[in-house]
Design a protein around this motif. Structure first.
Motif, PDB file in Angstrom:
ATOM      1  N   VAL A  80      27.845  -3.894 -19.473  1.00  7.95           N
ATOM      2  CA  VAL A  80      28.962  -3.737 -18.542  1.00  7.95           C
ATOM      3  C   VAL A  80      30.172  -4.537 -19.029  1.00  7.95           C
ATOM      4  O   VAL A  80      30.079  -5.735 -19.298  1.00  7.95           O
ATOM      5  N   GLU A  81      31.300  -3.844 -19.139  1.00  7.80           N
ATOM      6  CA  GLU A  81      32.562  -4.501 -19.509  1.00  7.80           C
ATOM      7  C   GLU A  81      32.932  -5.499 -18.435  1.00  7.80           C
ATOM      8  O   GLU A  81      32.656  -5.289 -17.261  1.00  7.80           O
ATOM      9  N   ARG A  82      33.582  -6.582 -18.840  1.00  2.00           N
ATOM     10  CA  ARG A  82      33.956  -7.620 -17.886  1.00  2.00           C
ATOM     11  C   ARG A  82      35.272  -8.244 -18.272  1.00  2.00           C
ATOM     12  O   ARG A  82      35.697  -8.075 -19.420  1.00  2.00           O
ATOM     13  N   PRO A  83      35.844  -8.951 -17.316  1.00  2.00           N
ATOM     14  CA  PRO A  83      35.475  -9.155 -15.923  1.00  2.00           C
ATOM     15  C   PRO A  83      35.940  -7.992 -15.050  1.00  2.00           C
ATOM     16  O   PRO A  83      36.984  -7.407 -15.294  1.00  2.00           O
ATOM     17  N   ILE A  84      35.156  -7.668 -14.059  1.00  2.00           N
ATOM     18  CA  ILE A  84      35.545  -6.677 -13.059  1.00  2.00           C
ATOM     19  C   ILE A  84      36.028  -7.448 -11.841  1.00  2.00           C
ATOM     20  O   ILE A  84      35.331  -8.330 -11.341  1.00  2.00           O
ATOM     21  N   VAL A  85      37.221  -7.107 -11.376  1.00  2.00           N
ATOM     22  CA  VAL A  85      37.791  -7.743 -10.190  1.00  2.00           C
ATOM     23  C   VAL A  85      37.935  -6.673  -9.113  1.00  2.00           C
ATOM     24  O   VAL A  85      38.521  -5.621  -9.364  1.00  2.00           O
ATOM     25  N   ILE A  86      37.367  -6.958  -7.934  1.00  2.00           N
ATOM     26  CA  ILE A  86      37.399  -6.014  -6.827  1.00  2.00           C
ATOM     27  C   ILE A  86      38.106  -6.670  -5.655  1.00  2.00           C
ATOM     28  O   ILE A  86      37.805  -7.805  -5.288  1.00  2.00           O
ATOM     29  N   ASN A  87      39.049  -5.928  -5.087  1.00  2.00           N
ATOM     30  CA  ASN A  87      39.760  -6.372  -3.894  1.00  2.00           C
ATOM     31  C   ASN A  87      39.771  -5.197  -2.924  1.00  2.00           C
ATOM     32  O   ASN A  87      40.562  -4.266  -3.090  1.00  2.00           O
ATOM     33  N   GLY A  88      38.862  -5.232  -1.946  1.00  2.00           N
ATOM     34  CA  GLY A  88      38.749  -4.121  -1.003  1.00  2.00           C
ATOM     35  C   GLY A  88      38.273  -2.862  -1.697  1.00  2.00           C
ATOM     36  O   GLY A  88      37.225  -2.850  -2.332  1.00  2.00           O
ATOM     37  N   ASN A  89      39.079  -1.794  -1.625  1.00  2.00           N
ATOM     38  CA  ASN A  89      38.715  -0.516  -2.243  1.00  2.00           C
ATOM     39  C   ASN A  89      39.318  -0.337  -3.627  1.00  2.00           C
ATOM     40  O   ASN A  89      39.243   0.743  -4.192  1.00  2.00           O
ATOM     41  N   LYS A  90      39.940  -1.390  -4.146  1.00  2.00           N
ATOM     42  CA  LYS A  90      40.557  -1.317  -5.472  1.00  2.00           C
ATOM     43  C   LYS A  90      39.816  -2.230  -6.431  1.00  2.00           C
ATOM     44  O   LYS A  90      39.304  -3.279  -6.034  1.00  2.00           O
ATOM     45  N   ALA A  91      39.777  -1.815  -7.685  1.00  2.00           N
ATOM     46  CA  ALA A  91      39.105  -2.615  -8.701  1.00  2.00           C
ATOM     47  C   ALA A  91      39.741  -2.368 -10.057  1.00  2.00           C
ATOM     48  O   ALA A  91      40.308  -1.299 -10.305  1.00  2.00           O
ATOM     49  N   VAL A  92      39.634  -3.374 -10.921  1.00  2.00           N
ATOM     50  CA  VAL A  92      40.079  -3.243 -12.309  1.00  2.00           C
ATOM     51  C   VAL A  92      39.132  -4.021 -13.213  1.00  2.00           C
ATOM     52  O   VAL A  92      38.500  -4.976 -12.781  1.00  2.00           O
ATOM     53  N   VAL A  93      39.074  -3.578 -14.448  1.00  2.00           N
ATOM     54  CA  VAL A  93      38.505  -4.407 -15.498  1.00  2.00           C
ATOM     55  C   VAL A  93      39.692  -5.205 -16.016  1.00  2.00           C
ATOM     56  O   VAL A  93      40.655  -4.626 -16.523  1.00  2.00           O
ATOM     57  N   ALA A  94      39.656  -6.499 -15.843  1.00  2.00           N
ATOM     58  CA  ALA A  94      40.813  -7.351 -16.118  1.00  2.00           C
ATOM     59  C   ALA A  94      40.963  -7.645 -17.611  1.00  2.00           C
ATOM     60  O   ALA A  94      40.928  -8.781 -18.061  1.00  2.00           O
ATOM     61  N   ARG A  95      41.130  -6.612 -18.373  1.00  2.00           N
ATOM     62  CA  ARG A  95      41.396  -6.658 -19.811  1.00  2.00           C
ATOM     63  C   ARG A  95      42.543  -5.717 -20.084  1.00  2.00           C
ATOM     64  O   ARG A  95      42.331  -4.507 -20.022  1.00  2.00           O
ATOM     65  N   PRO A  96      43.707  -6.188 -20.321  1.00  2.00           N
ATOM     66  CA  PRO A  96      44.122  -7.585 -20.341  1.00  2.00           C
ATOM     67  C   PRO A  96      44.165  -8.160 -18.929  1.00  2.00           C
ATOM     68  O   PRO A  96      44.166  -7.430 -17.936  1.00  2.00           O
ATOM     69  N   LEU A  97      44.240  -9.468 -18.871  1.00  2.00           N
ATOM     70  CA  LEU A  97      44.193 -10.197 -17.613  1.00  2.00           C
ATOM     71  C   LEU A  97      45.250  -9.742 -16.616  1.00  2.00           C
ATOM     72  O   LEU A  97      45.015  -9.715 -15.407  1.00  2.00           O
ATOM     73  N   GLU A  98      46.402  -9.310 -17.101  1.00  2.00           N
ATOM     74  CA  GLU A  98      47.500  -8.881 -16.231  1.00  2.00           C
ATOM     75  C   GLU A  98      47.126  -7.697 -15.349  1.00  2.00           C
ATOM     76  O   GLU A  98      47.730  -7.489 -14.301  1.00  2.00           O
ATOM     77  N   LYS A  99      46.141  -6.919 -15.741  1.00  2.00           N
ATOM     78  CA  LYS A  99      45.702  -5.786 -14.914  1.00  2.00           C
ATOM     79  C   LYS A  99      45.261  -6.244 -13.536  1.00  2.00           C
ATOM     80  O   LYS A  99      45.380  -5.509 -12.564  1.00  2.00           O
ATOM     81  N   MET A 100      44.756  -7.461 -13.458  1.00  2.00           N
ATOM     82  CA  MET A 100      44.279  -7.985 -12.184  1.00  2.00           C
ATOM     83  C   MET A 100      45.407  -8.066 -11.160  1.00  2.00           C
ATOM     84  O   MET A 100      45.172  -7.856  -9.973  1.00  2.00           O
ATOM     85  N   ASN A 101      46.609  -8.346 -11.620  1.00  2.00           N
ATOM     86  CA  ASN A 101      47.745  -8.491 -10.705  1.00  2.00           C
ATOM     87  C   ASN A 101      48.018  -7.229  -9.889  1.00  2.00           C
ATOM     88  O   ASN A 101      48.563  -7.302  -8.798  1.00  2.00           O
ATOM     89  N   SER A 102      47.626  -6.082 -10.405  1.00  2.00           N
ATOM     90  CA  SER A 102      47.906  -4.817  -9.717  1.00  2.00           C
ATOM     91  C   SER A 102      47.095  -4.642  -8.438  1.00  2.00           C
ATOM     92  O   SER A 102      47.426  -3.791  -7.613  1.00  2.00           O
ATOM     93  N   ILE A 103      46.035  -5.444  -8.250  1.00  2.00           N
ATOM     94  CA  ILE A 103      45.207  -5.286  -7.052  1.00  2.00           C
ATOM     95  C   ILE A 103      45.184  -6.532  -6.174  1.00  2.00           C
ATOM     96  O   ILE A 103      44.508  -6.567  -5.167  1.00  2.00           O
ATOM     97  N   LEU A 104      45.917  -7.568  -6.561  1.00  2.00           N
ATOM     98  CA  LEU A 104      45.920  -8.801  -5.752  1.00  2.00           C
ATOM     99  C   LEU A 104      46.945  -8.754  -4.662  1.00  2.00           C
ATOM    100  O   LEU A 104      47.891  -8.061  -4.674  1.00  2.00           O
TER     101      LEU A 104
END
Length: 113
Positions: A89-113
């Motif tokens: 499994v690719e990582r890290p997976i960040v889940i916020n409610g019904n949205k999720a991203v594989v945070a690669r690159p890390l900036e992808k995480m910002n789209s769901i926070l």
């Protein structure tokens, strides 16, 4: 609450936790290699990511190359392979409610926070 599917041996995964800590957001760490998601849980994660199961597979992992690379597999078979071998499994997976991203690159995480 934000969930992070984390592998402590992965630098990108550790960077993700540092970034979340700095953001002040509350989050839960799921060490998916120890607490392996079930087949159904993995399906839900993939639905939230809005990707095909193969897009979550670390295709350069030795296990994938040796056991699965040359097989024609259904989506369910790919998910089952990840459940049986969570290192795939690719990582890290960040889940916020019904949205999720594989945070690669890390900036992808910002789209769901």
């Amino acid at each position: 609450m934000i969930q992070v599917y984390h592998n402590s041996r992965c630098g990108k995964s550790r960077e993700c936790l540092i970034s979340l800590e700095k953001s002040g957001q509350e989050y839960e760490i799921i060490k998916y290699l120890d607490d392996v998601p079930t087949f159904d849980e993995m399906k839900v994660i993939i639905q939230k990511l809005q990707i095909k199961p193969i897009e979550l597979v670390r295709v350069k992992e030795k296990i994938w190359i040796e056991k699965f690379k040359n097989l024609t597999m259904t989506d369910d078979e790919i998910i089952q392979a990840m459940v049986a071998n969570p290192i795939l499994v690719e990582r890290p997976i960040v889940i916020n409610g019904n949205k999720a991203v594989v945070a690669r690159p890390l900036e992808k995480m910002n789209s769901i926070l």
